[in-house]
Every structure is written in C-alpha cells, then in structure tokens.
Design an enzyme around this catalytic site. Sequence first.
Site, short mmCIF file in Angstrom:
data_model
loop_
_atom_site.label_atom_id
_atom_site.label_comp_id
_atom_site.label_asym_id
_atom_site.label_seq_id
_atom_site.Cartn_x
_atom_site.Cartn_y
_atom_site.Cartn_z
N GLU A 1 -31.01 -24.10 3.77
CA GLU A 1 -30.35 -24.67 2.59
C GLU A 1 -29.16 -23.88 2.07
O GLU A 1 -28.18 -24.47 1.60
CB GLU A 1 -31.39 -24.81 1.45
CG GLU A 1 -32.50 -25.79 1.74
CD GLU A 1 -32.02 -27.24 1.75
OE1 GLU A 1 -31.02 -27.55 1.06
OE2 GLU A 1 -32.63 -28.06 2.46
N SER B 1 -94.66 -39.69 -17.27
CA SER B 1 -95.43 -38.49 -17.65
C SER B 1 -94.56 -37.26 -17.83
O SER B 1 -95.03 -36.24 -18.35
CB SER B 1 -96.51 -38.21 -16.60
OG SER B 1 -97.42 -39.28 -16.53
#
Length: 803
Positions: free
Chosen positions: A84, A466
């Site tokens: 770049e 239960s």
Amino acid sequence: MNHRLTRYTVLIACAGLWWLAGLYLYLSPRLPEESALRNITLQTPLRVLSRDGALIGQFGEQKRKPLRFEQIPQSFVNALLAAEDDGFFEHGGIEPLSLARAVSELLLTGKKGSGGSTLTMQVARNYFLTLDQTFIRKFTEILLALQIEAKLNKEEIFELYVNRVFLGHRAYGFEAAAETYYGKPLAELTLAQHAMLAGVPKAPSRNNPLSNPEKGKVRRDWILSRMASLGLITDSESQQARHSNVTASFFGQVVEVDADYVAEMVRREMLERFGNAAYNDGYVVYTTVDAKLQQAARDALLNGLRAYDWRHGWRGPERRLAPRADETPQATQARWEEALRGMPTIAELAPGIVTHITESIVSVRTKSGELISLTWQGGLEKVRRYRSVNLTAAAEKSPAALLAVGDLIRIREETDGWRLSQVPQAQSALVSLDPKHGAIRALVGGMGFELSKFNRASQARRQPGSNFKPFLYASALSSGVTPSTVINDAPVVLDNLAAAEIWRPENDSGKFYGPTRLREALAFSRNLVSIRVLQRVGVSRFIRYVEQLGFNTEDMQANLTLALGTHTYTPLDIASGYAILANDGFKVEPWLIERIEDAKGNIVFAADPLVACPACENARQGTTEMVRMEDILGTAVPEVRAAERVMDPRVAYIVSSFLRDAIQRGTGRRARVLERDDIAGKTGTTNGPRDAWFSGFNRDLTTTAWIGFDDYSPLGRREFGGTAALPIWIDFMREALPPAEPVPPMPPMPPGIVRLRVDKSSGLRVRGQPEGSVMEYFLEESLPGWDSEAGGSIDTDRLEQIF
C-alpha cells in the site's frame, strides 16, 4: 510574446493559489478537531467471556479485534507497506508525485485512475469521509491527512489503518480477518498468509482468499516479489512463500466454550442496559461461568440425552435418497452432496449418507466427503428399532435389514470408531450455582441452540414433582413435625380441588409402605406420606412458607397436589431453592454478569450480589471482624451485601441430612458412584412420567438437571428422575467437584439441635442402644416423647385420624 506568456502563467498560478486558498478556507472548518482524531471509536462487537477469559460469544455487525502497534508482527507490517505505501514512515502524509498523477487523471477523465492515496489518506477517508470520487472529497482527504500527521505519530496512524479497514466476510481489521480466514491470530500466521491479507484491501469483496483464491494468490505473489525488491525479505524467502498453497477457509466465530444460551442471556441484558450501542461500542462482558464446568455441563447433558434416546430405539433414517433408475451415478452423487450441504451437525451428530452395504460393513459418506465405516460387530448388531415410548423391536439380523443405500443418517465418532446415532427428540437443561452467592457457574438451556433458542434452564416452567418435597419437609420441621414423626404411607382418596374428580395418588412403585418416619419418607420419596405432611402443615401455611423462601406463588393452586410438586418452576428456580439448603438458609439470587468493561478496559459495571454470610451477622453483633467482599468473591467491592436468612439454619441442616440419606440409600443412590459423603440430593418425577429431575448439592455447588419433551409427551414408564436426570447430574458433578477431602461429610451442626436415639418403628426416644434404634437430629424445642417399650409398634388407626 514571452512576457505575455509569463504574465498569463503568473495570473493562472495566482488564480489557482487564490482558488486553493478559498477552498481551504471553505473546507477547514469542516475538518475534525484534534480531540476527534485522538478519540476515534471503532465499531467493535460485544464480546462475552467466561470468568477465566474464554470466549463464549460475540455479537455485532462488524467482526473486529483491535490491535496495538506493538502487537502487530513485523512481517505483516512489511507486507502492508509493500502493498500500500512503502514510504509511509518517511513522508508527511501525502506523496506529491503520486498524488499529482492521480489528481490529473481525475481532472482529465472524471474517473479514478492509478493510486495516490497514502495509508494516512486512507485513514482519513475510512474514518471521516465518504467514498465519493470527487475533487472536493480528494482535496479534503489531503488536508485531513496533513492534519492527522500533525497530531498523531506514525505508529498511531498505522494502528488506525490496521484496525479499521474492511477485509471481506464482515471482517474489519486485520486481526479479525486473520481469525476469519485462518482461524489464528495475526501473530501466528506465515509470511505467505501475511502477504495474502495485505493484498485484500485493494478489492476486499473480490480478492479475499475465499471469494477468489486465484486472484488473491496473484496479488499475494506480487506483494512478496515487491517485498524482496524493497529489501524487506530475501529472494529465497519470497520464492518459498510464493510456492505456498492458499490455505484459507471460513472459520467464522472462534468460540472457546459451548455456552450459546449463556451468551444469549448476556446479549439480552446488555441490550436492556445500553441499547444498540451494546453491539458496536466494544463492551467486554465477563460472566460468572466457569469454562471447565460449562463444558462439563454440556457434555453431561448431551451424553444423558443420547443415552435416554437410544434406550427407546432407533427411529430410522432422517431421509431416504435411494438411487433413481433414470439417473447416472454422478447425478446420484451430486444429489447426495446437495442434501448433505443442507444438513448441519447437531449436538456433535454429523450427517452422512449410506453409499454401500455388505454383510458386515455399512459405508457412509460424510459432509466433508470422507468415507467412514459402521461395522456390524461395532454396534449395529445391538440396534433396536423404536416401536413406542415403552417398546423397542428385536435386533435386526443384518445391516441390510436396518439400512439401505441412500439413507441419510446421523453418526457419532467415539474412541473405538464410528457409531450409528440420531438426534434426540427429548430436551434437557442443567444449571449449576455457587450457593454462597448465587453465581451461575454453568448453564445449558437445551440440546442445541441451532435447533431451538428457547432456554429451558431459565424459561421452561415445568412441574418439579418430588424435587419440590424438601421444601415441604422443611415447612413441616418448622411447624413442629420431627424427623422421627411416624406417618402412614397408605392409600388416600381425596376430592381434587382443581377439578370435579376423585384423586387417588400413588407411589412411583405402585406399593404402599405403612408407618414411615419423616426421614425415610423423604429419602425414599413416599408420596402418600408427603400428602399427609401437607395436611398436617396446612396448604395456606405451606404456600406462605415457600413464598418466604423466594418462590413465586402468585398462581399456585391451593390444594394437596402441591405435596407432589404440581406447581411449575424453571430449573433455575429450583436450583436457587436448593442453594438455601446448601448455604444454611440464606436466600441468594442467581446472577450471571461479573463485570462489564468498555473498549478501553474501564469497568462500567461490577456485580454486587447478595451473599450468604453468617459471619456478617456476627460482625454486626460485634463478635467477629467485618467480612470483606474480596475475601468471598475476589472483587474490589468493599462491603458485603448480606443475604436475608429465610430458613432456620437448623432446618436446613436436618433437611440436608435427609437428602444425604436419599443419595446413600434412597432414590438417588446411583450417585454413590461418585464415592463422596458430602453430597445431598433429591429425584423428581411427574405424572406420565413427563418430567424427570435431579437436584443436588454440596457446600460448593448446587446443580439441577431436568429432562423431558417440549410438547409434554411421556418419557416412558420406566423413566424416572433417578434413571433419566440423575446420570446427567452425576456426569457433571464428577467433573465439577474438586476431589473429596478427608473431612466429616456433615457441616458443623448449628446451635439448637439435639441428637437423640429413637426407635426405628415408633420414632420415639429410647434409653441405651437397643436393637432397632438409630440416632436422629431434632430441634431443641421439638423433641419426641419416650417409647415405653423399645421396638414397640404404633397405633396406625390413630395415625390415620391425625394425618
């Protein structure tokens, strides 16, 4: 002539300078202030972590993981400069020659031509400008680049570029791209991979290594050659990297812990706290979840579901895609591959298609194209087909009787090979809390988030059966009933207050056991005793008691069915209730978020939970030093918020001893495989049975496991809490609990408890140590009477009148 040309030239130059000056004066007020340059906020996704820093989930439009300059490997820095802007560390923000060429092309053609933008100019464009290709935007970009160079150093500018640029597949920034394409951090990639990523910004949607690996490779090789020509690498390194294959694949989100339901709970809470900013402002949420315990919970749940499902038989292939007479083998293969592409792996069960069958081997092609074998002796000979929830067929005599070519099936890899499997239709949930303060250490809301986002741990209201009895028995002890009170386990016929019908409850075994002490009744889950206990306590009084414990009783039906756990609660509700038993009677609230940090690491929220703190009461009374929060949670919060004590610690102690008996010799005795004396728990099974539960604890963890069908289908007549849910609990607690220490199984006995010897049959006190007697705990104000004759019987007719 020359003077005239000179005059025109000067006039044009002055006009140009005046025009540029005017343009500068026009644009300069629009440039950002220095504070805006130094306080750039990246759109960073929300990250959810375990308490030990493992990634659980990530939410946000953009996948991003910012890096500091010193974290960026030099190999990548060189690759990006070559691709770049090789003069980045020398120029002042613009390259005049390159820029002049680019501007002239834009003026002459109206189109963008060759490059000219430095990294600094790209930072200006990416952060502050639009992508319009106009002269005004380009000139603003130049001015802004110069301003950025004046205010920030080169490392800061490079950092901004690396963390902002779009790189395809929702990845923003090179660290996110490295994890998306290679499944690794940027620092762990090779030179070839660095060059490949450095080439992506030029055309991120087209030239990334997944969308177009050929073009990506061409650009990668150009960058490697340029790196060599710039002296950043040697010719040998460049040549070697250019010969590397393109190795990218889509890795998506790299999650370290399977906790999708936890991540979703956090996402919802963050959205409530911060709105849509939660997705983009870089918040990091540390949860209370322990990565090791969470993985153990998920593994235990999946193993338990698969075991339950396989007990009830194989339901056959998911689809039948037999070869057609009018299609070529190639067309059949293409049709199979297309079908496999649409089949996700669910609960670690991979899809596959049967391609060939012999007398002893079934060949299966997987989604990845791998060909694996299922052998007759390796498990197929034991496969039984599903007939009903209570019935399976006899085993088949050959693979061909079980499968056919083209069958789309599920397979699972085990240590000794591949096995035929199927996606369970039942669902399950598990939640585990620290009873000292309610922190959620593990939570699994179902078999797979990809199948259903419904969180059964926190949202599924089911009858606990239960599993709710310990709270009934706690209310009984608080009402004067003693652990040795004898109550008749005999048939009872009652008007059901919720419907115009007669109610004839039974024990799960279908048997009745006669006079039973309260301890035995809970350890062995005697339903008829529980109903008579509720009659003794009173329904209204029991409802007030459980409301005091923190249970929601708003729509609770006030009748005797409550004794059998008919009111619905979530697994998280039940686990929170059991935490009261585990922590000596304190009501702690479950919580999930330990702290929230912003993008800069500042803590914006820290949990301040209620803590079960007996020492806090003593400190307030001046008998001990004040307790610090950091001693309990390890946080910097200076003072403890003491939880309210909602259950008499003596009652919690005695009920816990009942539940230890339930494991040592009652309905939870399968848990003895853990070889621990410090665990307590209770099974739960509802009518049908439609729900199976097990909840249990020691001083460190309280865990609830549930299994059932979302549509309330029955589980099967041989399925109970002890057969379906308890194995899940055992597998989890085996991994979750630290090794048992050689300490007494019972915690210290609270003041106000008396330990006496009673007769097993009558429940009354006896002298000496006669045969048929046991030691029992009592509240000092509720002691049993003396048995006139050790071992004497009790008048059951009188008991029926009382209870």
